[in-house]
Design a protein around this motif. Structure first.
Motif, PDB file in Angstrom:
ATOM      1  N   UNK A  11       0.361 -30.266  -3.820  1.00 47.25           N
ATOM      2  CA  UNK A  11      -0.108 -30.731  -5.129  1.00 47.25           C
ATOM      3  C   UNK A  11       0.680 -30.058  -6.235  1.00 47.25           C
ATOM      4  N   UNK A  12       0.698 -30.721  -7.418  1.00 46.08           N
ATOM      5  CA  UNK A  12       1.349 -30.146  -8.581  1.00 46.08           C
ATOM      6  C   UNK A  12       0.514 -28.983  -9.121  1.00 46.08           C
ATOM      7  N   UNK A  13       1.184 -28.035  -9.766  1.00 48.18           N
ATOM      8  CA  UNK A  13       0.489 -26.871 -10.306  1.00 48.18           C
ATOM      9  C   UNK A  13      -0.589 -27.278 -11.303  1.00 48.18           C
ATOM     10  N   UNK A  14      -0.273 -28.279 -12.143  1.00 44.06           N
ATOM     11  CA  UNK A  14      -1.233 -28.690 -13.164  1.00 44.06           C
ATOM     12  C   UNK A  14      -2.565 -29.126 -12.601  1.00 44.06           C
ATOM     13  N   UNK A  15      -2.554 -29.716 -11.413  1.00 48.23           N
ATOM     14  CA  UNK A  15      -3.805 -30.208 -10.836  1.00 48.23           C
ATOM     15  C   UNK A  15      -4.709 -29.076 -10.354  1.00 48.23           C
ATOM     16  N   UNK A  16      -4.175 -27.844 -10.326  1.00 46.94           N
ATOM     17  CA  UNK A  16      -4.965 -26.709  -9.848  1.00 46.94           C
ATOM     18  C   UNK A  16      -5.600 -25.916 -10.986  1.00 46.94           C
ATOM     19  N   UNK A  17      -5.255 -26.270 -12.237  1.00 50.20           N
ATOM     20  CA  UNK A  17      -5.674 -25.438 -13.360  1.00 50.20           C
ATOM     21  C   UNK A  17      -7.185 -25.314 -13.490  1.00 50.20           C
TER      22      UNK A  17
END
Length: 649
Positions: free
Chosen positions: A4-10
């Motif tokens: 997953x992209x980093x942004x989706x983990x924020x």
């Protein structure tokens, strides 16, 4: 790992931060406390946890992370491991070994546990683990690991490597017999590569040196030194220099021995691989032994202090008993009886922590000799009994000459002339200087004195012959010349020779040797009715004995002076037991103001540039003598009595 992209983990990260699970204080996210990380880790189902570790290892390997970081995840995944993973893990073990041998050994054993029993790499890892453990205080674990691994049906090359590691550890612990057994069994194995055979033979040759058989050491392989110098391993080159220095020294070529020892020490200081040379091949330790037999006795203390401090800083716990024992011998040669005893006790204390080190006959013998000088023959007998345990019972063993000295000194103090001479004959009857050089020069005239008292001229003449061999090879050593004239004076009852010895001793820094020569000359003069001239020599001998803490010597000289009509004050024994402040030694008094300052034992050691084990031993003595149990009590007492480091209160 999640794809997953980093942004989706924020949002998940923010929730963890708000809950206080994670911290964002530094450049990377981290768990707020290691216990939280551990709790999260342990609450994952085992199958999920191991799978995540495996994927983490793959991801880190893909971005070129450090081998040690990858290795931890591989180990935690629980295997099985492929060839790439084993390579990564082995690299991590070796990277760790120079800076953290404890951790490297543990990792090597964990990795070995992931491999099938028949995998040859498993034995290599276990051998590495034993070697790294042997560099730490966990020497007992190292030898247990060797004993566990040897019965596994090893290939000859694997067995030879493992036995070499075991031999070096045993040799460092003073168990020469066990070391030689491992070495011979390794050398009997077929098809060993030349470089490994050289290492085995070199270690065996060193064993012969410390067993007193210099001929066997030289004949182990005439090509051995040359082959060692061609090695690409700097540690092998340095240890070859030490070996050459050792054989030169015990053959009486002191100048050559000193030159090689200093060069080996210099090289070791620039080569990190040489840091892990084991006793007795540590260059600075050997250099101190050579210096003790020369006119540079004062340099011995510097070399030993610096080497000991470096060994402590690097965590080379296995070498510390040897540093303390060497300092005890050097301090005894300097007539500093109290400090010599402290270093010998520290040697035994550290050796006890290592569990496998045999009762060090050298340290025990120093303690026995100190107590004989002080006049406590009961304590001396206890130390001698401990020294005679194990290798100390055999005069051909590494410390046999030291045990012989202590045994003879005690018998002499008890008036058993025949027993005293017999104890020395076994070790010092050869006219070759080998065994004589196993103990420092100030002890040599005492051997002759005991032999003559028993009317055994052969032993006295053997010592004289060994001394003539030494002076024939090198006439520049003032201490050797002084000892030779001292021995000649005893043998021939020659007052001029004894007077010459006294002159020679005055600048050597050996007050007890000077005191013995003064006493010998006084006795010779008194026997010839020249009592007036004898008195100043007895008086000087008494002052020197008093300054060194040699209460028994001082009492003997005091009685002799009284028979000559000279009244002297009573002998004051500073070390007989818990007598209060007056019983403290100079070194113990130096510690008290530092304790009052609030310094820890480690900080005191750093301030005084000594070992923390030396400070620990001093503190134990201070508490015992003052009848106290804590630093608080010591501080209160020091303030009440205004105790200063110089002894005033």
């Amino acid at each position: 790992m999640l794809g997953r992209q980093v942004g989706s983990l924020l949002s998940g990260v923010e929730a963890a931060l708000n809950a206080g699970l994670l911290s964002a204080d530094g450049p990377r996210l981290a768990f707020r406390h290691d216990l939280i990380r551990q709790a999260v880790h342990e609450n994952l189902p085992l199958a999920v946890r191991t799978a995540l570790h495996r994927e983490a290892a793959d991801s880190l390997r893909g971005i070129g992370a450090r081998s040690a970081e990858v290795a931890w995840h591989v180990v935690m995944s629980g295997g099985p491991v492929d060839d790439d993973a084993v390579t990564t893990l082995t690299t991590a073990v070796r990277e760790l070994s120079s800076s953290a041998p404890d951790a490297a050994a543990d990792l090597a054993q964990r990795v070995a546990g992931l491999l099938p029993p028949h995998d040859g790499r498993r034995i290599t890892l276990l051998t590495d683990a034993a070697e790294y453990l042997g560099r730490t205080r966990r020497v007992h674990e190292a030898l247990d690991l060797v004993d566990t691994t040897l019965p596994e049906g090893l290939e000859p090359l694997q067995e030879a490597h493992l036995r070499l590691v075991a031999a070096e550890i045993h040799q460092a612990a003073g168990d020469d017999a066990a070391a030689m057994t491992h070495l011979q069994q390794a050398l009997d194995l077929p098809a060993l590569p030349p470089d490994l055979r050289v290492r085995l033979l070199k270690t065996k040759a060193t064993g012969h040196v410390y067993l007193g058989d210099i001929t066997a050491a030289e004949q182990t392989g005439p090509w051995l030194v040359e082959a060692s110098y061609r090695s690409h391993d700097p540690a092998v080159v340095v240890s070859a220099m030490v070996f050459q220095s050792q054989t030169s020294f015990y053959r009486g070529r002191l100048a050559r021995a000193l030159e090689l020892a200093e060069e080996a020490t210099r090289r070791a200081g620039t080569q990190s691989a040489a840091l892990y040379l084991r006793p007795p091949r540590i260059p600075a330790l050997w250099l101190a032994t050579v210096l003790t037999a020369t006119d540079r006795l004062a340099d011995t203390e510097r070399v030993l202090r610096e080497g000991q401090r470096e060994a402590e800083a690097l965590g080379l716990g296995w070498s510390l008993p040897h540093w303390h024992a060497a300092r005890a011998c050097a301090l005894l040669e300097q007539g500093a009886l109290d400090d010599a005893a402290v270093e010998a006790e520290a040697s035994l204390m550290v050796a006890g922590e290592l569990e496998i080190t045999l009762p060090n006959p050298q340290a025990r013998s120093v303690l026995a000799l100190v107590e004989i000088r002080r006049g406590d023959l009961a304590k001396a007998k206890d130390h001698l009994r401990a020294a005679e345990t194990g290798s100390g019972t055999n005069t051909t063993q590494r410390y046999g000459p030291w045990v012989s000295l202590a045994r003879a000194g005690l018998a002499d103090a008890e008036g058993e002339d025949g027993e005293a001479a017999a104890a020395l004959t076994a070790s010092f009857q050869s006219r070759e200087p080998t065994r004589l050089l196993a103990v420092p020069p100030s002890h040599w005239p005492g051997i002759v004195r005991i032999a003559l008292r028993d009317k055994d001229p052969s032993l006295a003449q053997a010592v004289s012959g060994a001394l003539r061999s030494l002076t024939a090879q090198d006439e520049s050593r003032q201490i050797i010349g002084a000892v030779r004239t001292h021995v000649d004076g005893l043998l021939h009852r020659d007052p001029r020779a004894l007077a010459s010895a006294i002159t020679g001793y005055r600048s050597t820094g050996r007050p007890l040797a000077l005191a013995a020569a003064c006493e010998d000359l006084g006795e010779l003069m008194a026997a010839s009715a020249d009592t007036t001239s004898a008195i100043p020599y007895f008086e000087e001998a008494g002052r020197l004995a008093s300054a060194s803490g040699a209460g028994r010597d001082q009492e003997r000289i005091r009685r002799r002076l009284r028979r000559l009509g000279v009244r002297t004050g009573p002998v004051r024994n500073h070390t007989a037991g818990p007598q209060g402040l007056g019983s403290l030694t100079e070194s113990e008094r130096k510690l008290i103001p530092l304790v009052v300052e609030g310094l820890t034992n480690r900080a005191i050691a750093d301030r005084l540039y000594v070992s923390v084990h030396t400070v620990n031993t001093h503190m134990k003595h201070i508490f015992t003598k003052l009848g106290i149990n804590s630093r608080v009590e010591l501080t209160r007492l020091a303030i009440e009595r205004a105790i200063s480091a110089d002894g005033a209160d």
